[in-house]
Every structure is written in C-alpha cells, then in structure tokens.
Design an enzyme around this catalytic site. Structure first.
Site, short mmCIF file in Angstrom:
data_model
loop_
_atom_site.label_atom_id
_atom_site.label_comp_id
_atom_site.label_asym_id
_atom_site.label_seq_id
_atom_site.Cartn_x
_atom_site.Cartn_y
_atom_site.Cartn_z
N GLU A 198 0.86 -1.18 0.00
CA GLU A 198 0.00 0.00 0.00
C GLU A 198 0.90 1.24 0.00
O GLU A 198 2.00 1.22 0.57
CB GLU A 198 -0.92 0.05 1.22
CG GLU A 198 -1.89 -1.12 1.36
CD GLU A 198 -3.11 -0.99 0.45
OE1 GLU A 198 -3.24 0.07 -0.19
OE2 GLU A 198 -3.90 -1.94 0.38
N CYS A 199 0.40 2.32 -0.59
CA CYS A 199 1.20 3.56 -0.61
C CYS A 199 1.10 4.29 0.72
O CYS A 199 1.95 5.13 1.03
CB CYS A 199 0.75 4.47 -1.74
SG CYS A 199 -0.92 5.16 -1.55
#
Length: 243
Positions: free
Chosen positions: A238-239
């Site tokens: 995930e960013c």
C-alpha cells in the site's frame, strides 16, 4: 436516473456493522445511491482514474446524477504517466466533473520536485515520497473540502491486505470511508466497463492492471498478482493513504 436527496444522516450515529450487513450483496449502484441520498453535501470520491475508480465515477455522474455533483479528488503526484493525465482531462470533460486536484504545494513539475527533494526520492525514501505526494495532499484535500465521507475504488480481490475490507469503515480522522466495489472482482469491473463503454487508461491494455506513478509502476506478467507492478522490489503493498 436523477437521485433525490433524503434527510442527511448523522455520521456519528451510523451503525457501520448494520450498514455492512445490509449492503454486502448490493450492487455498487445501491451503495452509492445510499451515500448520495444520505451524505449529500460532504461526500467526496478519491480517484487515481484506474478502471475501478472510473466505474464509480460513471455510476455517480451518468446513472445517479445527484443534484449536487460529488467532487472527484485527484492527487497529482507530478510523476503520473502521460496517459493517466490525458485520461483525467478526458474524463473531466466527458462527465463534466467537479474535479479537485491536490498536489505538493508550490511545486508544479518533476524538475521542481527533484530540486526540492533530490533525485529519485522514491528510491531513497519511498515512505517520504508517498507522504509528500499522496498522504499529505489527501488529508489536506479532504479537510479543505469538508468531507465527512470519501469513496475509494478498492476491491477485496486486489491484494491479500484488502481481503477483509468492509464496505463501510472509518479512517484515522473518523470520516466514513466507503468502498462500494469491495465485493466485486476484476472481471465484474471490466464487465461494467464493457457494458457501458466506460473510458479507461490505454495502459491497462499494455500489461498494467494497476497504474500508479510512472517511475515505480511496472508491467505485470501473466499469473502475477494484479498489483505486483506497484512498488516492485520494495515489499510495499500500500502507498499509505489506506493504512
């Protein structure tokens, strides 16, 4: 179909468990219609203009047509593929979007970004890169837009980290986070695109099932996870904006 507004709900009084049970098997259209009717003035869609995001935009703007358009927030990281930026402009014109673009303040190009943060920040400190280009602009945007609820295009089958994702949840600021296509599969999203002739990024046809920033998005080989091309080799899934 023009969707009329009902009496707005009190966000703090929402029973998310009840909502999740009620809408678990619902079509995304029903979930979004409930949101438009019950959270009409402070609802925001966040969009990277991937195919799932555009499915949601098409339902909101072509099918539901709320009296007050739902703002669509796009995070311009300054490192998107040219095809992504072209798609954003095309979609904004096609749907007459209430498009809200957020980015690093006072920096308007990759060159200016490199001058401020050094070359290839994503290689040296990907956490900082994501904070500067995505996390901070997202939180600033949601705050400035007065959002009490925001819509994402995440699906459970995109990654193991999303397998148990509910349709309705709360974020770290206690806003309602709506994942209307959580229960859909990639096949269902593309089925909607085909049925309704939804525009999409041409990179999806070139081995990019999930598209992020150009320097850190690679093509995905047959049999790989849909998001395997995002941040390849970093161990990230995930960013950070959904954690």
């Amino acid at each position: 179909m023009v969707y009329s507004l009902e009496t707005p709900v009190q966000i703090d009084n929402l029973d998310l468990d009840e909502l999740n049970q009620r809408f678990e098997s619902a079509h995304p259209r029903e979930i979004l219609a409930w949101c438009v009717a019950n959270i009409p003035t402070k609802l925001v869609q966040t969009s990277a203009f991937n195919v799932d995001d555009l499915v949601i935009t098409d339902i909101l703007y072509r099918e539901l047509k709320p009296k007050k358009a739902v703002p669509v927030m796009f995070l311009d990281t300054l490192h998107h593929f040219p095809q992504t930026l072209e798609l954003v402009a095309k979609a904004a014109k096609l749907y007459n979007l209430d498009l809200q673009v957020y980015k690093v303040p006072e920096i308007n190009s990759r060159e200016a970004f490199a001058a401020a943060y050094g070359d290839a920040l994503w290689d040296r400190d990907i956490q900082k890169f994501h904070y500067v280009t995505k996390i901070e602009p997202l939180q600033r945007g949601l705050s400035e837009l007065g959002a009490v609820a925001w819509i994402t295009g995440r699906r459970r089958d995109q990654a193991v980290t999303r397998a148990d994702m509910p349709i309705f949840e709360k974020d770290i600021k206690h806003r309602i986070k709506v994942n209307p296509i959580a229960a859909w599969t990639r096949k269902e999203s593309w089925g909607y695109v085909s049925e309704h002739n939804v525009i999409y990024n041409p990179l999806h046809d070139q081995g990019y099932p999930s598209i992020g920033d150009e320097p850190i998005t690679t093509q995905v080989a047959p049999g790989e996870d849909e998001r395997a091309g995002r941040w390849r080799g970093t161990g990230k899934t995930e960013c950070g904006i959904h954690i």
